[in-house]
Design a protein around this motif. Structure first.
Motif, PDB file in Angstrom:
ATOM      1  N   ALA A 234      11.110  13.590  -6.460  1.00  0.00           N
ATOM      2  CA  ALA A 234      10.897  12.530  -7.444  1.00  0.00           C
ATOM      3  C   ALA A 234      10.457  11.241  -6.762  1.00  0.00           C
ATOM      4  CB  ALA A 234      12.173  12.303  -8.245  1.00  0.00           C
ATOM      5  N   PHE A 235      11.077  10.911  -5.650  1.00  0.00           N
ATOM      6  CA  PHE A 235      10.734   9.681  -4.939  1.00  0.00           C
ATOM      7  C   PHE A 235       9.305   9.732  -4.421  1.00  0.00           C
ATOM      8  CE2 PHE A 235      11.069   6.995  -0.979  1.00  0.00           C
ATOM      9  CZ  PHE A 235      11.131   5.780  -1.649  1.00  0.00           C
ATOM     10  N   HIS A 236       8.888  10.870  -3.886  1.00  0.00           N
ATOM     11  CA  HIS A 236       7.525  10.986  -3.362  1.00  0.00           C
ATOM     12  C   HIS A 236       6.493  10.952  -4.486  1.00  0.00           C
ATOM     13  CE1 HIS A 236       7.932  11.871   1.041  1.00  0.00           C
ATOM     14  NE2 HIS A 236       9.188  11.889   0.650  1.00  0.00           N
ATOM     15  N   GLN A 237       6.843  11.500  -5.643  1.00  0.00           N
ATOM     16  CA  GLN A 237       5.922  11.398  -6.778  1.00  0.00           C
ATOM     17  C   GLN A 237       5.778   9.943  -7.202  1.00  0.00           C
ATOM     18  OE1 GLN A 237       6.763  13.907 -10.183  1.00  0.00           O
ATOM     19  NE2 GLN A 237       5.438  12.688 -11.514  1.00  0.00           N
ATOM     20  N   TYR A 238       6.892   9.232  -7.218  1.00  0.00           N
ATOM     21  CA  TYR A 238       6.845   7.816  -7.568  1.00  0.00           C
ATOM     22  C   TYR A 238       5.982   7.036  -6.580  1.00  0.00           C
ATOM     23  CZ  TYR A 238       8.169   2.932  -7.644  1.00  0.00           C
ATOM     24  OH  TYR A 238       8.116   1.563  -7.643  1.00  0.00           O
TER      25      TYR A 238
ATOM     26  N   SER B 289       1.242   3.906  -5.413  1.00  0.00           N
ATOM     27  CA  SER B 289       0.071   3.637  -4.583  1.00  0.00           C
ATOM     28  C   SER B 289      -1.221   3.775  -5.383  1.00  0.00           C
ATOM     29  CB  SER B 289       0.042   4.571  -3.366  1.00  0.00           C
ATOM     30  OG  SER B 289      -0.187   5.915  -3.738  1.00  0.00           O
ATOM     31  N   ASP B 290      -1.191   4.600  -6.441  1.00  0.00           N
ATOM     32  CA  ASP B 290      -2.362   4.754  -7.310  1.00  0.00           C
ATOM     33  C   ASP B 290      -2.478   3.624  -8.334  1.00  0.00           C
ATOM     34  OD1 ASP B 290      -3.012   7.101  -6.057  1.00  0.00           O
ATOM     35  OD2 ASP B 290      -2.210   8.406  -7.629  1.00  0.00           O
ATOM     36  N   GLY B 291      -1.407   2.868  -8.496  1.00  0.00           N
ATOM     37  CA  GLY B 291      -1.422   1.789  -9.469  1.00  0.00           C
ATOM     38  C   GLY B 291      -1.063   2.215 -10.873  1.00  0.00           C
ATOM     39  N   THR B 292      -0.529   3.429 -11.045  1.00  0.00           N
ATOM     40  CA  THR B 292      -0.183   3.896 -12.390  1.00  0.00           C
ATOM     41  C   THR B 292       1.209   3.452 -12.815  1.00  0.00           C
ATOM     42  OG1 THR B 292       0.517   6.017 -11.458  1.00  0.00           O
ATOM     43  CG2 THR B 292      -1.725   5.873 -12.314  1.00  0.00           C
ATOM     44  N   VAL B 293       2.034   2.978 -11.879  1.00  0.00           N
ATOM     45  CA  VAL B 293       3.308   2.352 -12.227  1.00  0.00           C
ATOM     46  C   VAL B 293       3.405   1.031 -11.475  1.00  0.00           C
ATOM     47  CG1 VAL B 293       4.470   4.554 -12.644  1.00  0.00           C
ATOM     48  CG2 VAL B 293       4.639   3.493 -10.397  1.00  0.00           C
ATOM     49  N   ASP B 294       4.088   0.064 -12.080  1.00  0.00           N
ATOM     50  CA  ASP B 294       4.193  -1.254 -11.445  1.00  0.00           C
ATOM     51  C   ASP B 294       5.619  -1.781 -11.512  1.00  0.00           C
ATOM     52  OD1 ASP B 294       4.430  -1.805 -14.107  1.00  0.00           O
ATOM     53  OD2 ASP B 294       2.838  -3.302 -14.187  1.00  0.00           O
ATOM     54  N   HIS B 295       6.577  -0.853 -11.454  1.00  0.00           N
ATOM     55  CA  HIS B 295       7.977  -1.250 -11.461  1.00  0.00           C
ATOM     56  C   HIS B 295       8.694  -0.496 -10.341  1.00  0.00           C
ATOM     57  CE1 HIS B 295       7.263   1.931 -14.583  1.00  0.00           C
ATOM     58  NE2 HIS B 295       8.030   2.572 -13.730  1.00  0.00           N
ATOM     59  N   SER B 296       9.944  -0.839 -10.096  1.00  0.00           N
ATOM     60  CA  SER B 296      10.690  -0.239  -8.997  1.00  0.00           C
ATOM     61  C   SER B 296      11.057   1.211  -9.287  1.00  0.00           C
ATOM     62  CB  SER B 296      11.969  -1.034  -8.737  1.00  0.00           C
ATOM     63  OG  SER B 296      12.896  -0.844  -9.788  1.00  0.00           O
ATOM     64  N   PHE B 297      11.390   1.942  -8.237  1.00  0.00           N
ATOM     65  CA  PHE B 297      11.806   3.337  -8.393  1.00  0.00           C
ATOM     66  C   PHE B 297      13.077   3.421  -9.232  1.00  0.00           C
ATOM     67  CE2 PHE B 297      14.186   7.090  -6.688  1.00  0.00           C
ATOM     68  CZ  PHE B 297      13.363   8.060  -7.244  1.00  0.00           C
TER      69      PHE B 297
ATOM     70  N   ASP C 240      -7.300  16.443   5.924  1.00  0.00           N
ATOM     71  CA  ASP C 240      -6.912  15.222   5.224  1.00  0.00           C
ATOM     72  C   ASP C 240      -6.585  15.578   3.776  1.00  0.00           C
ATOM     73  OD1 ASP C 240      -6.486  12.491   4.772  1.00  0.00           O
ATOM     74  OD2 ASP C 240      -8.519  12.235   4.004  1.00  0.00           O
ATOM     75  N   VAL C 241      -5.411  15.206   3.334  1.00  0.00           N
ATOM     76  CA  VAL C 241      -4.958  15.531   1.981  1.00  0.00           C
ATOM     77  C   VAL C 241      -5.121  14.302   1.097  1.00  0.00           C
ATOM     78  CG1 VAL C 241      -3.025  16.306   0.575  1.00  0.00           C
ATOM     79  CG2 VAL C 241      -3.331  17.229   2.875  1.00  0.00           C
ATOM     80  N   PRO C 242      -5.988  14.349   0.082  1.00  0.00           N
ATOM     81  CA  PRO C 242      -6.252  13.161  -0.744  1.00  0.00           C
ATOM     82  C   PRO C 242      -5.081  12.729  -1.609  1.00  0.00           C
ATOM     83  CG  PRO C 242      -7.355  15.093  -1.652  1.00  0.00           C
ATOM     84  CD  PRO C 242      -6.813  15.501  -0.316  1.00  0.00           C
ATOM     85  N   SER C 243      -4.087  13.589  -1.798  1.00  0.00           N
ATOM     86  CA  SER C 243      -2.986  13.247  -2.694  1.00  0.00           C
ATOM     87  C   SER C 243      -1.844  12.523  -1.983  1.00  0.00           C
ATOM     88  CB  SER C 243      -2.425  14.520  -3.344  1.00  0.00           C
ATOM     89  OG  SER C 243      -1.973  15.421  -2.351  1.00  0.00           O
ATOM     90  N   LYS C 244      -1.978  12.255  -0.697  1.00  0.00           N
ATOM     91  CA  LYS C 244      -0.920  11.559   0.025  1.00  0.00           C
ATOM     92  C   LYS C 244      -0.885  10.094  -0.394  1.00  0.00           C
ATOM     93  CE  LYS C 244       0.638  10.363   4.706  1.00  0.00           C
ATOM     94  NZ  LYS C 244       0.364  10.466   6.150  1.00  0.00           N
ATOM     95  N   PRO C 245       0.311   9.560  -0.684  1.00  0.00           N
ATOM     96  CA  PRO C 245       0.388   8.135  -1.050  1.00  0.00           C
ATOM     97  C   PRO C 245       0.065   7.243   0.134  1.00  0.00           C
ATOM     98  CG  PRO C 245       2.592   9.077  -0.850  1.00  0.00           C
ATOM     99  CD  PRO C 245       1.622  10.220  -0.748  1.00  0.00           C
TER     100      PRO C 245
ATOM    101  N   ARG D 295       6.327  -7.863  -4.082  1.00  0.00           N
ATOM    102  CA  ARG D 295       7.730  -7.715  -4.458  1.00  0.00           C
ATOM    103  C   ARG D 295       8.158  -6.255  -4.477  1.00  0.00           C
ATOM    104  NH1 ARG D 295       9.828  -6.328  -9.101  1.00  0.00           N
ATOM    105  NH2 ARG D 295       7.921  -6.715 -10.269  1.00  0.00           N
ATOM    106  N   LEU D 296       7.330  -5.392  -5.085  1.00  0.00           N
ATOM    107  CA  LEU D 296       7.716  -3.998  -5.241  1.00  0.00           C
ATOM    108  C   LEU D 296       7.731  -3.242  -3.919  1.00  0.00           C
ATOM    109  CD1 LEU D 296       5.966  -3.056  -8.575  1.00  0.00           C
ATOM    110  CD2 LEU D 296       8.403  -3.196  -8.136  1.00  0.00           C
ATOM    111  N   VAL D 297       6.741  -3.469  -3.086  1.00  0.00           N
ATOM    112  CA  VAL D 297       6.742  -2.774  -1.803  1.00  0.00           C
ATOM    113  C   VAL D 297       7.940  -3.225  -0.985  1.00  0.00           C
ATOM    114  CG1 VAL D 297       5.514  -2.401   0.359  1.00  0.00           C
ATOM    115  CG2 VAL D 297       4.261  -2.387  -1.784  1.00  0.00           C
TER     116      VAL D 297
END
Length: 315
Positions: A137-141, A146-154, A235-240, A259-261
């Protein structure tokens, strides 16, 4: 018309993307040029996405249509193929290869994929790799962030996912099936129901970390292809890809991103990034405890099902 005789079905973030690209290099293996066609998972269809994602999904579908109409001649990551003729065309260039495969990680979570694959291709071999569900779950988050599809904390992401009760008819969104993707017991049970055990290989992500070459060779043996082939570096394109900590204060970084990082890393990454520039943050103990409690009963059921010691997932 050739069709797959093996499937990489998940779990998401458990190293299946790397496996796909490595197997694609094997001279006796043909992999679908489109990774994640999702054909056998009828839950993954445009109409099943949340309205907030509809425009994005429809644009992706239009791009995919052009790709398929052009012959699917290049590698592409991600797409939703619902038409059988389109799906068959993904394998039209398979010739002498012993093993023909595709990889769609939604097939593990999907309730329709296992029975649908078994009905059309009953002799197919199934590759399952399971990752500690809290880490998964953490790696999916991290990838979503990194893709910008979420902008809040884990932590906030998990809270929202746990607060909302998502059923089988729920729309796909960043919070669904976020937690369900790690509820492995019933998912694995579906494949054990529809396929004989000789056609299944179930690994843990830990197996790949202990001795990747040995694990990879075992998979080649399972597929009946030349086991002398060594897994290449790809090279794996899905790596965050998260920004380095020393770049967080640059003007180009938004206040939210800085802030989030900072919150994600929570002091756990500084030393690691000095030695490994591409190192990812680690899941903090507090958040891990919440997820371990959430998945505990499912992990215990899975442990009995696959006869593997999963005690490390419960700590």
């Amino acid at each position: 018309m050739p069709l797959p005789n093996f499937f990489i079905v998940g779990a998401p973030k458990a190293g299946t993307d790397l496996l796909y690209y490595q197997l694609d290099r094997h001279p006796e293996i043909y992999m679908s040029p489109l990774k994640e066609p999702c054909y056998f998972s009828t839950e993954i269809r445009i109409q099943n996405f949340d309205p907030s994602l509809q425009q994005q999904v429809e644009l992706a579908a239009a791009n995919l249509r052009r790709y398929l109409d052009a012959g699917a001649e290049t590698k592409r990551f991600g797409g939703i193929v619902s038409d059988l003729s389109d799906y068959e065309n993904l394998f039209a260039r398979a010739e002498h290869e012993k093993a023909i495969g595709e990889a769609s990680v939604c097939y593990l979570w999907s309730q329709t994929a296992a029975p649908s694959i078994a009905e059309m291709l009953p002799h197919a071999q199934i590759i399952i790799v399971l990752m500690d569900p809290a880490e998964r779950a953490f790696h999916q988050y991290l990838k979503s962030f990194s893709d910008g599809t979420v902008d809040h904390s884990f932590r906030r992401h998990v809270e929202i996912a746990m607060t909302n009760i998502y059923g089988p008819d729920s729309k796909i969104c960043p919070f669904h099936p976020f937690l369900a993707l790690g509820e492995y017991a019933q998912q694995v049970k579906r494949y054990l129901k529809h396929f004989p055990t000789r056609q299944l290989t179930i690994s843990l992500y830990e197996d790949t970390q202990a001795n990747y070459s040995q694990w990879f060779t075992g998979l080649l043996s399972f597929l009946g292809v030349d086991t002398r082939f060594a897994p290449p570096d790809v090279d794996v394109p899905s790596k965050p890809h998260l920004p380095r900590l020393d770049s967080l204060h640059q003007p180009s970084r938004s206040t939210t991103e800085r802030r989030l990082v900072g919150e994600i890393t929570a002091g756990a990454l500084e030393e690691k990034q000095e030695e490994q520039p591409d190192a990812l943050p680690r899941l903090c103990p507090e958040d891990r405890a919440v997820l371990v409690a959430y998945y505990r009963e499912d992990i215990l059921r899975l442990q009995d099902l696959v006869q593997r010691d999963l005690s490390s997932w419960l700590r």
